[in-house]
Scaffold this motif. Structure first.
Motif, mmCIF file in Angstrom:
data_model
loop_
_atom_site.group_PDB
_atom_site.id
_atom_site.type_symbol
_atom_site.label_atom_id
_atom_site.label_comp_id
_atom_site.label_asym_id
_atom_site.label_seq_id
_atom_site.Cartn_x
_atom_site.Cartn_y
_atom_site.Cartn_z
ATOM 1 N N LEU A 143 0.814 -1.223 0.000
ATOM 2 C CA LEU A 143 0.000 0.000 0.000
ATOM 3 C C LEU A 143 0.846 1.271 0.000
ATOM 4 N N GLU A 167 -3.810 -12.279 1.522
ATOM 5 C CA GLU A 167 -5.029 -12.145 0.700
ATOM 6 C C GLU A 167 -6.223 -11.790 1.580
ATOM 7 N N MET A 204 -5.916 -8.103 2.682
ATOM 8 C CA MET A 204 -6.174 -7.152 1.591
ATOM 9 C C MET A 204 -7.674 -7.075 1.289
ATOM 10 N N ALA A 205 -8.358 -8.219 1.358
ATOM 11 C CA ALA A 205 -9.801 -8.230 1.103
ATOM 12 C C ALA A 205 -10.520 -7.422 2.190
ATOM 13 N N ILE A 209 -9.232 -4.939 3.946
ATOM 14 C CA ILE A 209 -8.914 -3.515 3.744
ATOM 15 C C ILE A 209 -9.792 -2.941 2.616
ATOM 16 N N ALA A 210 -9.951 -3.707 1.544
ATOM 17 C CA ALA A 210 -10.785 -3.250 0.418
ATOM 18 C C ALA A 210 -12.232 -3.064 0.887
ATOM 19 N N ARG A 211 -12.698 -3.996 1.726
ATOM 20 C CA ARG A 211 -14.068 -3.923 2.234
ATOM 21 C C ARG A 211 -14.265 -2.648 3.068
ATOM 22 N N ARG A 250 -12.461 0.124 2.905
ATOM 23 C CA ARG A 250 -12.362 1.314 2.039
ATOM 24 C C ARG A 250 -13.686 1.569 1.343
ATOM 25 N N ASP A 251 -14.312 0.505 0.843
ATOM 26 C CA ASP A 251 -15.613 0.650 0.172
ATOM 27 C C ASP A 251 -16.635 1.219 1.139
ATOM 28 N N ARG A 286 -15.945 4.891 1.713
ATOM 29 C CA ARG A 286 -16.349 5.672 0.535
ATOM 30 C C ARG A 286 -17.864 5.841 0.507
#
Ligand code: DC
Length: 222
Positions: free
Chosen positions: A24, A204, A207-208, A210-212, A214-215, A218
């Motif tokens: 990141l 993995e 990262m999943a 972290i993506a969750r 962030r969404d 947002r």
């Protein structure tokens, strides 16, 4: 963004946190190394890591160069770090530095950084309760002892599995049982048992997560 990675000894925190930070382009702080640096200085000076005054004075005097000492990963330094970490005045002296690092991550070779990854025992509960992502890594004590034992042998150090297992049990008991900032998962932490996982699988998963987050953030902003 602040990412907290907590958990007991040898649960895979360091490997995961370092890799997340690289991926990141965030700053990385191994907070265990701060406690280790305090302990290493005390041992080198022939002092007692369980003496609160000695330990608190060392913690207040710590310099960035101490974090570069080459004896930090020694097993006796790890045990002594767990002892100094149980002293409330030591933890208080080290808190500002850790919070400052998270709030203003130091720039890297590529310039300013927009986030920090901190690993330790109390990042999600005490140091950064406002962290955006909190991961709590666990693994059976046998799986962790096995990992640590292999690591020591690979580094060319002598190691006896039964001794490593005993050391981990002692450190787990001290780190979880202390009154100030004990090792425990924050209520909003996501738990990950890495016993049967390799480093790629843990990465993995993180990262999943972290993506969750962030969404979600947002979505809340819009
Ligand atoms: O993660 P490590 O094994 O390098 O940590 C060494 C010791 O420091 C650990 O036994 C407990 C203490 N520690 C702590 O109390 N709080 C932290 N945030 C990090 C480490």
């Amino acid at each position: 963004m602040i990412i907290a990675v907590d958990g007991p000894v040898a649960a895979g925190k360091g490997t995961l946190a370092r890799r997340l930070a690289a991926e990141l382009n965030y700053a990385y702080l191994d907070t265990g190394s701060i406690y280790r640096a305090v302990a290493a200085r005390i041992l080198a000076a022939g002092g007692d890591p369980q003496d609160p005054e000695t330990a608190a004075a060392m913690a207040r005097d710590l310099t960035p160069a101490d974090l570069e000492r080459d004896d930090l990963r020694r097993e006796d330094v790890g045990q002594a770090a767990s002892q100094v970490a149980a002293i409330p005045a030591v933890r208080a002296a080290l808190l500002d530095f850790q919070r400052g690092f998270a709030a203003r991550p130091p720039a890297g070779p590529g310039g300013a950084r927009r986030g920090a990854v901190l690993d330790g025992r109390d990042i999600g509960t005490v140091v950064c309760p406002e962290a955006d992502v909190k991961l709590f890594l666990t693994a059976s004590v046998e799986a962790r002892a096995e990992r640590r034992h292999k690591e020591l042998l690979e580094r060319g150090e002598k190691s006896i599995y039964a001794r490593v297992l005993q050391d981990l049990r002692e450190r787990d008991a001290r780190d979880s049982g202390r009154a100030t900032a004990p090792l425990k998962a924050a209520e909003d932490a996501v738990r990950l048992d890495t016993s049967g996982m390799d480093a790629d699988q843990a990465f993995e998963f993180a990262m999943a997560e972290i993506a969750r987050r962030r969404d979600q953030e947002r979505f809340q902003e819009n």
